[in-house]
Design a protein around this motif. Structure first.
Motif, short mmCIF file in Angstrom:
data_model
loop_
_atom_site.label_atom_id
_atom_site.label_comp_id
_atom_site.label_asym_id
_atom_site.label_seq_id
_atom_site.Cartn_x
_atom_site.Cartn_y
_atom_site.Cartn_z
N THR A 93 0.82 -1.21 0.00
CA THR A 93 0.00 0.00 0.00
C THR A 93 0.86 1.26 0.00
OG1 THR A 93 -1.64 -1.22 1.29
CG2 THR A 93 -1.92 1.16 1.17
N ALA A 94 1.98 1.21 0.72
CA ALA A 94 2.87 2.38 0.79
C ALA A 94 3.65 2.58 -0.49
CB ALA A 94 3.83 2.22 1.98
N VAL A 95 4.01 1.51 -1.17
CA VAL A 95 4.84 1.59 -2.37
C VAL A 95 4.07 2.16 -3.56
CG1 VAL A 95 6.01 0.20 -4.13
CG2 VAL A 95 6.48 -0.20 -1.71
N THR A 96 2.83 1.73 -3.74
CA THR A 96 2.10 2.00 -4.98
C THR A 96 1.82 3.47 -5.29
OG1 THR A 96 1.06 -0.18 -4.76
CG2 THR A 96 0.05 1.35 -6.32
N PRO A 97 1.43 4.32 -4.29
CA PRO A 97 1.08 5.71 -4.65
C PRO A 97 2.17 6.47 -5.40
CG PRO A 97 0.33 5.24 -2.44
CD PRO A 97 1.16 4.07 -2.88
N GLN A 98 3.45 6.13 -5.18
CA GLN A 98 4.52 6.87 -5.86
C GLN A 98 4.47 6.68 -7.37
OE1 GLN A 98 8.57 5.04 -5.28
NE2 GLN A 98 7.44 3.67 -3.93
N TYR A 99 3.84 5.60 -7.84
CA TYR A 99 3.74 5.37 -9.28
C TYR A 99 2.62 6.19 -9.93
CZ TYR A 99 6.92 1.43 -8.67
OH TYR A 99 8.02 0.66 -8.38
N VAL A 100 1.78 6.81 -9.10
CA VAL A 100 0.65 7.59 -9.63
C VAL A 100 0.88 9.09 -9.43
CG1 VAL A 100 -1.88 7.73 -9.65
CG2 VAL A 100 -0.78 5.64 -8.92
N THR A 101 1.88 9.44 -8.61
CA THR A 101 2.13 10.85 -8.31
C THR A 101 2.53 11.61 -9.57
OG1 THR A 101 2.90 10.22 -6.10
CG2 THR A 101 3.49 12.41 -6.88
N GLY A 102 1.94 12.80 -9.75
CA GLY A 102 2.32 13.67 -10.85
C GLY A 102 1.38 13.62 -12.04
N PHE A 103 0.49 12.63 -12.09
CA PHE A 103 -0.45 12.54 -13.21
C PHE A 103 -1.63 13.49 -12.99
CE2 PHE A 103 1.76 8.48 -13.61
CZ PHE A 103 1.98 8.42 -14.98
N THR A 104 -2.28 13.83 -14.09
CA THR A 104 -3.47 14.67 -14.00
C THR A 104 -4.59 13.89 -13.30
OG1 THR A 104 -4.13 13.95 -16.21
CG2 THR A 104 -2.90 16.02 -16.05
N ALA A 118 -4.16 -2.43 -10.52
CA ALA A 118 -4.92 -3.42 -9.76
C ALA A 118 -5.20 -4.66 -10.60
CB ALA A 118 -6.23 -2.80 -9.26
N LYS A 119 -5.59 -4.45 -11.87
CA LYS A 119 -5.83 -5.60 -12.77
C LYS A 119 -4.54 -6.39 -12.97
CE LYS A 119 -7.73 -3.31 -16.18
NZ LYS A 119 -8.36 -3.05 -17.51
N GLY A 120 -3.42 -5.67 -13.13
CA GLY A 120 -2.14 -6.34 -13.27
C GLY A 120 -1.79 -7.13 -12.02
N SER A 121 -2.15 -6.58 -10.85
CA SER A 121 -1.89 -7.27 -9.60
C SER A 121 -2.69 -8.56 -9.49
CB SER A 121 -2.23 -6.34 -8.42
OG SER A 121 -2.03 -6.99 -7.19
N LEU A 122 -3.96 -8.51 -9.90
CA LEU A 122 -4.79 -9.72 -9.87
C LEU A 122 -4.25 -10.78 -10.82
CD1 LEU A 122 -8.55 -8.66 -9.64
CD2 LEU A 122 -7.27 -10.14 -8.07
N MET A 182 5.25 3.71 -15.94
CA MET A 182 4.83 3.71 -14.54
C MET A 182 3.98 2.49 -14.21
SD MET A 182 6.13 6.26 -12.85
CE MET A 182 7.61 5.85 -13.78
N VAL A 183 3.05 2.16 -15.10
CA VAL A 183 2.18 0.99 -14.86
C VAL A 183 3.01 -0.29 -14.85
CG1 VAL A 183 0.31 -0.42 -15.80
CG2 VAL A 183 0.10 2.07 -15.77
N LYS A 184 3.92 -0.42 -15.84
CA LYS A 184 4.77 -1.62 -15.89
C LYS A 184 5.64 -1.72 -14.65
CE LYS A 184 5.01 -2.03 -20.95
NZ LYS A 184 5.90 -1.89 -22.14
N GLY A 185 6.21 -0.58 -14.22
CA GLY A 185 7.05 -0.58 -13.03
C GLY A 185 6.27 -0.97 -11.79
N ALA A 186 5.05 -0.45 -11.66
CA ALA A 186 4.21 -0.75 -10.50
C ALA A 186 3.81 -2.23 -10.49
CB ALA A 186 2.97 0.13 -10.51
N VAL A 187 3.43 -2.75 -11.65
CA VAL A 187 3.01 -4.16 -11.74
C VAL A 187 4.20 -5.08 -11.48
CG1 VAL A 187 2.10 -5.95 -13.27
CG2 VAL A 187 1.08 -3.68 -13.28
#
Length: 300
Positions: A45-56, A68-72, A141-146
């Motif tokens: 939970t703590a790691v993931t928000p950094q991958y979304v920071t800065g987007f509109t 989330a879909k990639g995580s599942l 960002m999505v690939k890095g997060a997944v």
């Protein structure tokens, strides 16, 4: 004939009771497994928000949904079948695989720290905006997060499987419990992440209310968000080092809290986390140096 029908109904009732008991057992196993994996869930939970920071704002929730879909997919398509197969046929191989994943987390955490401390030319606001709006940035960002989620999910599923397997040797029970764990934890983690990244928008809406107290609270939320996201970025990096280091040291049979004479309670947990994090930083730093040297040699 009636006696035969009655017997059939009795059989059906018995089967129903067994099925109901199995469902209860599966729920109990899933709950127990989720509790054991809670530490890694918090890290995720703590790691993931950094991958979304800065987007509109309009891209934040779609990106979280993609992650989330990639995580599942990570948990249910790749990790679950592999974990069950390894548990059944090659249980000794699970720990080395997890240690490799732990080393990757150490590397990623150390690389973030090295990048932060290394002198580099600051981007202008225009350059940052262009980067965030580029088509490739979101994909990266999505690939890095997944990719990071895969390692954390593997640890969550491995801890859960170990807990379930000790009480439920039937593979179908293990699979059912792990499916519940995978879905439940994914919803919990990315639900919280979605709430965190949208808190500034919620605060902005509250700040427009006529009620003075509500508006003041909303402005406070908006002002607090940069600090919260900064803190989460720090916690996320620390979590990578802690979890990665812990996977490795526990994988070789070491328990750092024993080194300082602490065995139970919060102090033992903190000691284990701090020492594991330091070891993780050292391991990640070495890997980052080797990777950097190999990359430089290849470029030359």
């Amino acid at each position: 004939m009636p006696s035969g029908l009655a017997a059939l109904l009795d059989d059906i009732a018995t089967i129903a009771k067994v099925a109901a008991a199995s469902v209860d057992d599966i729920s109990l196993a899933a709950g127990k497994a989720s509790t054991k994996a809670a530490g890694v869930v918090i890290d995720d939970t703590a790691v993931t928000p950094q991958y979304v920071t800065g987007f509109t704002p309009d891209r934040e929730l779609p990106i979280i949904w993609r992650i989330a879909k990639g995580s599942l997919v990570n948990k249910l398509v790749f990790i679950l079948p592999a974990a069950l197969m390894l548990s059944a046929f090659l249980p000794w191989l699970i720990t080395p695989i997890l240690m490799i994943g732990g080393a990757y987390l150490c590397f990623e955490g150390a690389e973030k720290i090295i990048h932060k401390l290394s002198p580099h030319q600051d981007e202008t606001l225009k350059e940052k905006f262009e980067e965030v709006c580029s088509k490739t940035h979101e994909e990266e960002m999505v690939k890095g997060a997944v990719r990071t989620d895969f390692i954390l999910s593997a640890e969550i599923m491995a801890i859960s499987l170990k807990e379930v397997a000790s009480d439920y040797p039937q593979i179908w029970m293990q699979a059912a419990a792990l499916i519940i764990v995978a879905i439940g934890i994914t919803i919990a983690v990315y639900g919280v992440v979605g709430l965190i990244v949208k808190m500034d928008d919620i605060g902005l809406n509250l700040a427009k209310r006529e009620n003075g107290g509500v508006a003041k609270f909303g402005r406070g939320m908006v002002l607090a968000m940069p600090k919260l996201l900064g803190a989460l970025a720090f916690i996320g990096t620390a979590a990578m080092l802690w979890v990665g280091g812990q996977i490795i040291v526990h994988g070789v049979g070491l328990h750092p809290n024993n080194w300082v004479g602490m065995h139970d309670g919060a102090a033992a947990w903190i000691a284990d986390a701090v020492i594991s994090g330091i070891i993780g930083l050292a391991i990640g730093g070495v890997i980052a140096m080797i990777y950097g040297a190999a990359k430089g040699k290849k470029a030359g």
